[in-house]
Enzyme design. Structure first.
Site, PDB file in Angstrom:
ATOM      1  N   GLU A 150      40.759  15.523  51.137  1.00 11.36           N
ATOM      2  CA  GLU A 150      39.868  14.530  51.740  1.00 11.36           C
ATOM      3  C   GLU A 150      38.489  14.676  51.132  1.00 11.36           C
ATOM      4  O   GLU A 150      37.931  15.771  51.120  1.00 11.36           O
ATOM      5  CB  GLU A 150      39.732  14.788  53.246  1.00 11.36           C
ATOM      6  CG  GLU A 150      40.817  14.164  54.084  1.00 11.36           C
ATOM      7  CD  GLU A 150      40.549  14.371  55.568  1.00 11.36           C
ATOM      8  OE1 GLU A 150      39.396  14.617  55.963  1.00 11.36           O
ATOM      9  OE2 GLU A 150      41.514  14.301  56.336  1.00 11.36           O
ATOM     10  N   ASP A 184      31.073  13.261  64.265  1.00 14.33           N
ATOM     11  CA  ASP A 184      31.140  14.586  63.661  1.00 14.33           C
ATOM     12  C   ASP A 184      30.223  15.586  64.345  1.00 14.33           C
ATOM     13  O   ASP A 184      29.159  15.233  64.842  1.00 14.33           O
ATOM     14  CB  ASP A 184      30.780  14.501  62.174  1.00 14.33           C
ATOM     15  CG  ASP A 184      31.931  13.927  61.360  1.00 14.33           C
ATOM     16  OD1 ASP A 184      33.010  14.540  61.381  1.00 14.33           O
ATOM     17  OD2 ASP A 184      31.758  12.859  60.743  1.00 14.33           O
TER      18      ASP A 184
END
Lengths: 274, 409
Positions: A49, A60
């Site tokens: 990723e 996040d």
């Protein structure tokens, strides 16, 4: 067959789970992140990723937030991210690359042009954190036309009756957000995972990756015992952060430290016989 | 005509959003999957309250006896005379309990949160007005409360920080980014996604994922509904223009919405131009931004070429936000409302004008609306009617203003 499908088919054939590490583009600079990316397959990454830095990563935790800010400071832009993938592809035509990020930089680039350019650069799939199925028409057409997989996120809060909605139009694999929370914080228990996975398997035939809170080789191995892949992001970014100098610049330890940790995670994952 | 809420027909500009939460191309639900089921639950719960007269009665009770509604519509005689043009009326939202329009929305949402069985509230705040309002109702109902506030704002809005703490809220300074409202919003969303089982996210403006823009607008529409009735009583006709300041845009949406289907009423939203629209230090998202996706909705945003959100700038912490509610973006694009800018200096001048001529110390946010009203009033005929929304009182801003005027307190 897409690179992602090919990779999972081959892993299945060999009775192995996958490790999916994460690298934030341009963190802390282009060359360092490219060196990490290039070193990842050799250190045991099965898929990778690549994080696209965004100014407001609201899903996040602190670790990826800091990485995103370092990436932006390090000169990241969507153009630069795609350049980095293109540079990686010169030496690796097999390891699937998934871009992970938020909607706005894609919208700013132009969804159609983005999908075409991403595919050309060698990107295989997209995870767009803040683009749920209900809004996915923004990317669905262009991604399908370009041959990019759309990897859907599914959460512990997703009720059974919603699973078909989430998985419609999903391809490549499915990303199970194993906790309610942000990245790099809490870890799901083995029990929680054991309960969650059958529910998902009933609703999809796609491979399932588990992410959020996987920080050690043991946790990564636990994840692939029940799922097909483990995603590790914050743990690697924390390691990267500890190697930076006082000004936040990369040092000679940065790339080796990240890859060494990755090797430990990958060995644990690959030791699990499926 | 009816002065209260009229049901919106299909040709009405008041019927939005559509079932995807869209106002034209704006709005929507751009959030992580974890939150999608919660937004669906919230929408279902909100629709149930809309259909429940008992909820309306409960809300009306608190609005009247706790918030202090209705708020007066004040004819600003001395300001009108000094400017020498249109008749200026002020909708006195600063007289609400806690000193701003924020309590209208907060009261509605806290009653909803209670019905949903939530026990903990999180909210974001810029100037601290929404934080204070939220902390207030949490005290009233004995609920746990965490307020996320940018570290920069914590510094420049000390009185409100102290108020929130007195009210029993935990104030969490956010150091990410520039430490202002946008960063506080990110952090509040992170808290919500982490504590979904017991926590209600009490959004303070007409932004965020559907159904927040619609819900906050509905709760704030009491401002416009009262204004309509009051101006009919005072003047026997609707006003020629309504002016309101825009950060996220909740006070403006609240006073605009009941007038959307009255084309003779010009609606003017005043954004914070900061140091000037083209200075690079501005918060004028509609005038200087372009459509993008942030905080759960598509709307006009201040952003760079790469889609990175840029920092907003305004003397007023409450307007210091790089986005705007999606319904405003839509009203701009269809031309139903007009969006203009007032600079920091314009706001400071208007702050003093209002205080000197009317004996009303307005919030710096509201001073942006007053500034634009003062700019256009002299060129309007004396029989024209202008309504300005005084969204909050300015006690919280006296330190900022004193500093800018070179006065040491």
């Amino acid at each position: 067959m897409s690179r992602i499908a090919r990779r999972f088919a081959s892993l299945r054939q060999h009775g192995r789970g996958a490790l999916i590490p994460y690298v934030e583009a341009c963190d802390p600079d282009y060359d360092t992140s490219l060196a990490i990316l290039r070193g990842m397959p050799g250190a045991g990454a099965d898929l990778i990723e690549v994080g696209v830095p965004f100014s407001d990563p609201s899903a996040d935790g602190p670790t990826i937030q800091k990485a995103a800010l370092r990436g932006l400071k390090g000169g990241s832009s969507m153009k630069r991210v795609l350049e980095m993938v293109r540079a990686f592809r010169e030496g690796d035509d097999e390891t699937p690359i998934i871009l992970m990020g938020y909607t706005n930089p894609i919208e700013a680039y132009g969804p159609e042009r983005f999908c075409v350019d991403a595919r050309k650069a060698g990107v295989d799939g997209l995870i767009v954190v803040d683009l749920p199925p209900e809004e996915s028409d923004l990317l669905a057409g262009p991604a399908a036309a370009a041959g990019l997989d759309i990897i859907r996120l599914v959460a512990p809060t997703t009720p059974d009756e919603r699973l078909p909605v989430v998985f419609s139009g999903a391809s490549g694999f499915v990303y199970y957000v194993s906790i309610t929370g942000v990245t790099g914080t809490r870890t799901a228990s083995t029990d929680e995972l054991a309960q969650a996975l059958p529910r998902l398997r009933k609703a999809t035939d796609l491979p399932i990756a588990i992410g959020f809170g996987i920080r050690t080789p043991e946790l990564a191995a636990n994840a692939v015992r029940v799922a097909d892949a483990a995603v590790v992001a914050s743990a690697l970014l924390n390691t990267l952060e500890t190697t930076l100098d006082e000004e936040g610049k990369a040092t000679s330890r940065t790339v080796p430290a990240v890859l060494e940790q990755l090797r430990g995670l990958a060995d644990a994952v690959h030791a699990v016989k499926k | 005509m009816s002065a209260t809420q009229t049901p919106a027909g299909t040709n009405s500009l008041r019927s939005g959003p559509d079932n995807r939460g869209r106002f034209g191309i704006f709005g929507g639900r751009f959030v992580a999957e974890t939150l999608m089921p919660l937004l669906a639950e919230l929408e279902t719960a909100y629709r149930a309250t809309q259909a429940d007269p008992a909820f309306r009665r409960e809300l009306d009770y608190y609005l009247k006896d706790y918030v202090g509604r209705p708020s007066p519509l004040w004819f600003a005689r001395r300001m009108t005379e000094e400017l020498g043009g249109a008749r200026i009326y002020m909708k006195r939202e600063e007289l609400n309990h806690t000193g701003s329009h924020k309590l209208n929305n907060v009261m509605g949402q806290i009653l909803l949160a209670r019905r949903m069985g939530r026990t903990r509230i999180v909210a974001e705040t810029g100037a601290g007005q929404h934080g204070v309002a939220t902390a207030t109702v949490c005290a009233l109902f004995g609920m746990k409360c965490a307020i996320y506030m940018g570290a920069t704002d914590v510094e420049r809005q000390k009185p409100n920080v102290f108020r929130m703490k007195l009210l029993g809220a935990e104030v969490v300074p956010v150091t990410a980014g520039a430490g202002t409202l946008k960063d506080a919003m990110n952090e509040a969303m992170r808290d919500w996604v982490t504590n979904v089982h017991d926590t209600y996210f009490l959004v303070g403006t007409v932004a965020g994922p559907h159904p927040y823009p619609e819900m906050v607008r509905d709760f704030q529409s009491v401002i416009g509904e009262e204004t309509k009735q009051q101006i009919m009583e005072a003047e026997g006709r609707l006003p020629d223009a309504i002016v309101a300041a825009i950060g996220g845009g909740s006070n403006a949406m609240g006073i605009f919405h009941p007038f959307l289907d009255d084309p003779e009423v010009k609606l003017i939203g005043v954004e914070a131009a900061g140091c000037g629209l083209d200075s690079g230090l501005t918060a004028a998202s509609i005038e200087r931004g372009r459509p993008g996706v942030l905080h759960g909705n598509r709307t006009y945003l201040m952003q760079d070429e790469d889609g990175q959100i840029t920092e907003a700038h305004s003397i007023s912490a409450g307007l210091d936000y790089p986005g705007v509610g999606p319904e405003h973006s839509w009203l701009n694009d269809i031309g139903r409302a007009e969006y203009v800018g007032a600079t920091d200096q314009d706001a400071l001048d208007a702050f003093q004008l209002c205080t000197r001529t009317e004996g009303i110390i307005p919030a710096l946010e509201s001073a942006h609306a007053i500034a634009y009203a003062a700019k256009i009033a002299p060129d309007m005929a004396k029989d024209k009617i202008l309504v300005v929304n005084i969204s909050g009182r300015g006690d919280k801003d006296i330190f900022t203003v004193a500093e800018r005027l070179g006065v040491k307190l």
